[in-house]
Design a protein around this motif. Structure first.
Motif, mmCIF file in Angstrom:
data_model
loop_
_atom_site.group_PDB
_atom_site.id
_atom_site.type_symbol
_atom_site.label_atom_id
_atom_site.label_comp_id
_atom_site.label_asym_id
_atom_site.label_seq_id
_atom_site.Cartn_x
_atom_site.Cartn_y
_atom_site.Cartn_z
ATOM 1 N N TYR A 77 0.841 -1.204 0.000
ATOM 2 C CA TYR A 77 0.000 0.000 0.000
ATOM 3 C C TYR A 77 0.876 1.254 0.000
ATOM 4 C CZ TYR A 77 -3.783 3.205 1.365
ATOM 5 O OH TYR A 77 -4.692 4.226 1.395
ATOM 6 N N VAL A 78 1.931 1.230 0.801
ATOM 7 C CA VAL A 78 2.853 2.372 0.836
ATOM 8 C C VAL A 78 3.480 2.583 -0.540
ATOM 9 C CG1 VAL A 78 4.948 3.316 1.880
ATOM 10 C CG2 VAL A 78 3.327 2.031 3.287
ATOM 11 N N GLY A 79 3.870 1.468 -1.176
ATOM 12 C CA GLY A 79 4.431 1.580 -2.517
ATOM 13 C C GLY A 79 3.426 2.119 -3.518
ATOM 14 N N GLY A 80 2.168 1.647 -3.409
ATOM 15 C CA GLY A 80 1.140 2.130 -4.310
ATOM 16 C C GLY A 80 0.784 3.585 -4.071
ATOM 17 N N ALA A 81 0.838 4.022 -2.820
ATOM 18 C CA ALA A 81 0.497 5.404 -2.480
ATOM 19 C C ALA A 81 1.567 6.389 -2.953
ATOM 20 C CB ALA A 81 0.301 5.533 -0.972
ATOM 21 N N THR A 82 2.824 6.006 -2.796
ATOM 22 C CA THR A 82 3.926 6.904 -3.170
ATOM 23 C C THR A 82 4.368 6.709 -4.615
ATOM 24 O OG1 THR A 82 5.586 5.308 -2.418
ATOM 25 C CG2 THR A 82 4.798 6.916 -0.804
ATOM 26 N N TRP A 229 3.924 -0.286 -9.095
ATOM 27 C CA TRP A 229 3.353 -0.394 -10.428
ATOM 28 C C TRP A 229 1.828 -0.534 -10.400
ATOM 29 C CZ3 TRP A 229 6.230 0.192 -14.829
ATOM 30 C CH2 TRP A 229 7.628 0.161 -14.678
ATOM 31 N N ALA A 230 1.221 -0.612 -9.219
ATOM 32 C CA ALA A 230 -0.221 -0.820 -9.115
ATOM 33 C C ALA A 230 -0.995 0.431 -9.544
ATOM 34 C CB ALA A 230 -0.599 -1.186 -7.683
ATOM 35 N N LYS A 231 -2.177 0.209 -10.144
ATOM 36 C CA LYS A 231 -3.010 1.328 -10.600
ATOM 37 C C LYS A 231 -3.498 2.182 -9.445
ATOM 38 C CE LYS A 231 -4.776 -0.694 -14.902
ATOM 39 N NZ LYS A 231 -5.989 -1.159 -15.628
ATOM 40 N N THR A 232 -3.913 1.528 -8.358
ATOM 41 C CA THR A 232 -4.443 2.248 -7.204
ATOM 42 C C THR A 232 -3.824 1.687 -5.928
ATOM 43 O OG1 THR A 232 -6.289 0.716 -6.843
ATOM 44 C CG2 THR A 232 -6.644 2.528 -8.407
ATOM 45 N N HIS A 447 -0.411 13.469 -2.280
ATOM 46 C CA HIS A 447 -0.528 12.016 -2.158
ATOM 47 C C HIS A 447 -0.600 11.418 -3.545
ATOM 48 C CE1 HIS A 447 -0.974 11.600 2.144
ATOM 49 N NE2 HIS A 447 -1.785 12.636 2.131
ATOM 50 N N ALA A 448 0.012 10.255 -3.654
ATOM 51 C CA ALA A 448 -0.031 9.594 -4.950
ATOM 52 C C ALA A 448 -1.402 9.006 -5.178
ATOM 53 C CB ALA A 448 1.027 8.490 -5.007
#
Length: 448
Positions: A77-82, A229-232, A447-448
């Motif tokens: 989640y942290v990776g997806g957010a940033t 690399w996740a969309k959300t 925020h990403a």
């Protein structure tokens, strides 16, 4: 030509992944599925089979991997957010210069993991070369050549790892399911599920859960490298949760059952006894490839944050060559020692950036702070938490795994270090969130 653009763009090693390049959670989860289907999972399964009934071992595997799935999902989640790599994320937690020290530790650790694990790969690769094409090599040379081949896919970047995983995991699952059917169909023993191991119960349920957790908790520290690399953010969490839960559970559980039913100590012996040797070893090599590619990919991304003017693919080629040289030295006998020691050092990093992001300083995790150079050289609270937790973790490493074992907590040193780091960093943050260094301020939180 699109695939080549990933190579040219340097796989976004030092910047957020753009929306146009991001993926759904299932494709990303397959990377974790494939990474978990390696010989380490087989080794874990064999150890559990020796110390517990199959039923209890399966329960321990499920509980451990649910916990691991939650931790891994949060890291993703942290990776997806940033949308940033682990090395970039550590800058928000440890500071500009502090992150370089932490990233260097991560790079060195995964560099050695690559070298040691490719040594295991070399043993099977040697057998395959001899039996299929008649080429006779030493294990050292087979490991070296295998390491160079893995370097190619890791150098291309995420897209190569993803596509390799989409092939490797289904093949490995097919192999293990077929093997299970063959063994069960020929096995006369009916009560294998609850039968005691030959030496009796030598591993408690708590120890078994801790053991499985410890085996992968050092991997989740670098899960943002893939999850970015996740969309959300939701896709990122789902990819980590189901990726770690399903990938680990399936491979370890099947290994436990196979070892208990057959009484074998080496899965290759099972394959050969059933006449599946060449086909099985080929698939295992493919699965092992995906795991080692993740190690090398992470090392390349980490180096890209340390040497910021050198293309990531060049750094990956260099460290891949050096890792292959390390594999040539055949250090796989030290696998458990290295895993235990590195786990005590890496697991606290995971806990610290999770606590910082979810409980203390989420507003700090904005790429604009890096662009505008608003981050201080060091965040000392993070270093205090990491240093104390790592020291305690190292004190609990068993003697046979290279430690001193002055005392025990959970029975798994990396898990000890993770829990202590999380609690201590949260406590330090509550007591004085701005005690050591003023936090950067920004009117609009990005925020990403």
């Amino acid at each position: 030509m699109k695939d080549l653009t990933f190579f040219v763009k340097d796989d976004y090693a030092r910047e957020p992944i753009p929306l146009s390049e991001r993926r759904g959670w299932i494709a990303i989860a397959f990377v974790w599925f494939a990474a978990a289907t390696d010989m380490v999972a087989v080794l874990i399964g064999s150890i559990l089979a020796e110390g517990q009934t199959v039923l209890n071992a399966l329960i321990a595997v499920l509980i451990a991997n649910i916990i691991l799935g939650v931790i891994g999902g949060l890291c993703c989640y942290v990776g997806g957010a940033t949308r940033l790599s682990t090395g970039m994320i550590t800058r928000f937690v440890f500071g500009e210069w502090g992150s370089r020290l932490i990233t260097a530790l991560i790079v060195i650790s995964f560099f050695f993991m690559f070298g040691v694990d490719v040594g295991l790969f070399g043993e099977m690769f040697q057998f395959l070369l001899l039996e299929v094409v008649g080429i006779e090599l030493t294990v050292s040379w087979a490991a070296f050549i295998g390491g160079l081949l893995m370097t190619i896919t890791a150098t291309v970047g995420y897209i190569a790892i993803e596509r390799l995983s989409l092939v490797a995991f289904p093949l490995m699952l097919f192999l293990m399911a077929g093997l299970m059917g063959a063994v069960l169909g020929s096995e006369k023993k009916k009560e294998w599920l609850t039968t005691l191991p030959d030496a009796g119960i030598t591993m408690s349920m708590g120890s078994a859960i801790s053991f499985v957790l410890a085996s992968w908790i050092i991997i989740v520290v670098i899960s943002p490298d893939i999850a970015r690399w996740a969309k959300t953010k939701k896709d990122a969490f789902l990819s980590g949760f189901f990726g770690f839960l399903i990938g680990n559970s399936v491979m370890i559980s099947l290994s436990v059952i196979l070892f208990r039913i057959t009484g074998a100590t080496d899965i290759v012996d099972i394959f050969l006894a059933l006449g599946w040797g060449m086909f099985a070893i080929l698939i295992i090599i493919l699965a092992q490839w995906t795991t080692n590619d993740n190690f090398l990919y992470t090392s390349g991304l980490g180096l890209a944050t340390l040497f910021r003017n050198v293309p990531k693919y060049v750094l990956t080629l260099i460290i891949g060559f050096l890792g292959s040289c390390l594999a040539y030295m055949q250090l796989q006998d030290y696998f458990m020692v290295f895993t235990a020691l590195s786990g005590a050092l890496l697991a606290p990093i995971t806990a610290i950036y999770l606590v910082d992001f979810f409980l203390l300083n989420r507003n700090r995790f904005a790429f604009s702070f890096i662009q505008q150079k608003k981050l201080p050289p060091f965040y000392w609270k993070a270093f205090v938490s990491w240093g104390i937790a790592s020291a305690i973790g190292l004190m609990t490493v068993p003697v046979e795994e290279g430690g001193v074992e002055w005392f025990q907590l959970t029975g798994a040193s990396s898990l000890d270090a993770f829990i202590i780091a999380a609690a201590l960093h949260w406590l330090l943050g509550i007591i004085g969130n701005r005690l050591f260094t003023p936090q950067p301020k920004e009117e609009e939180t990005a925020h990403a």
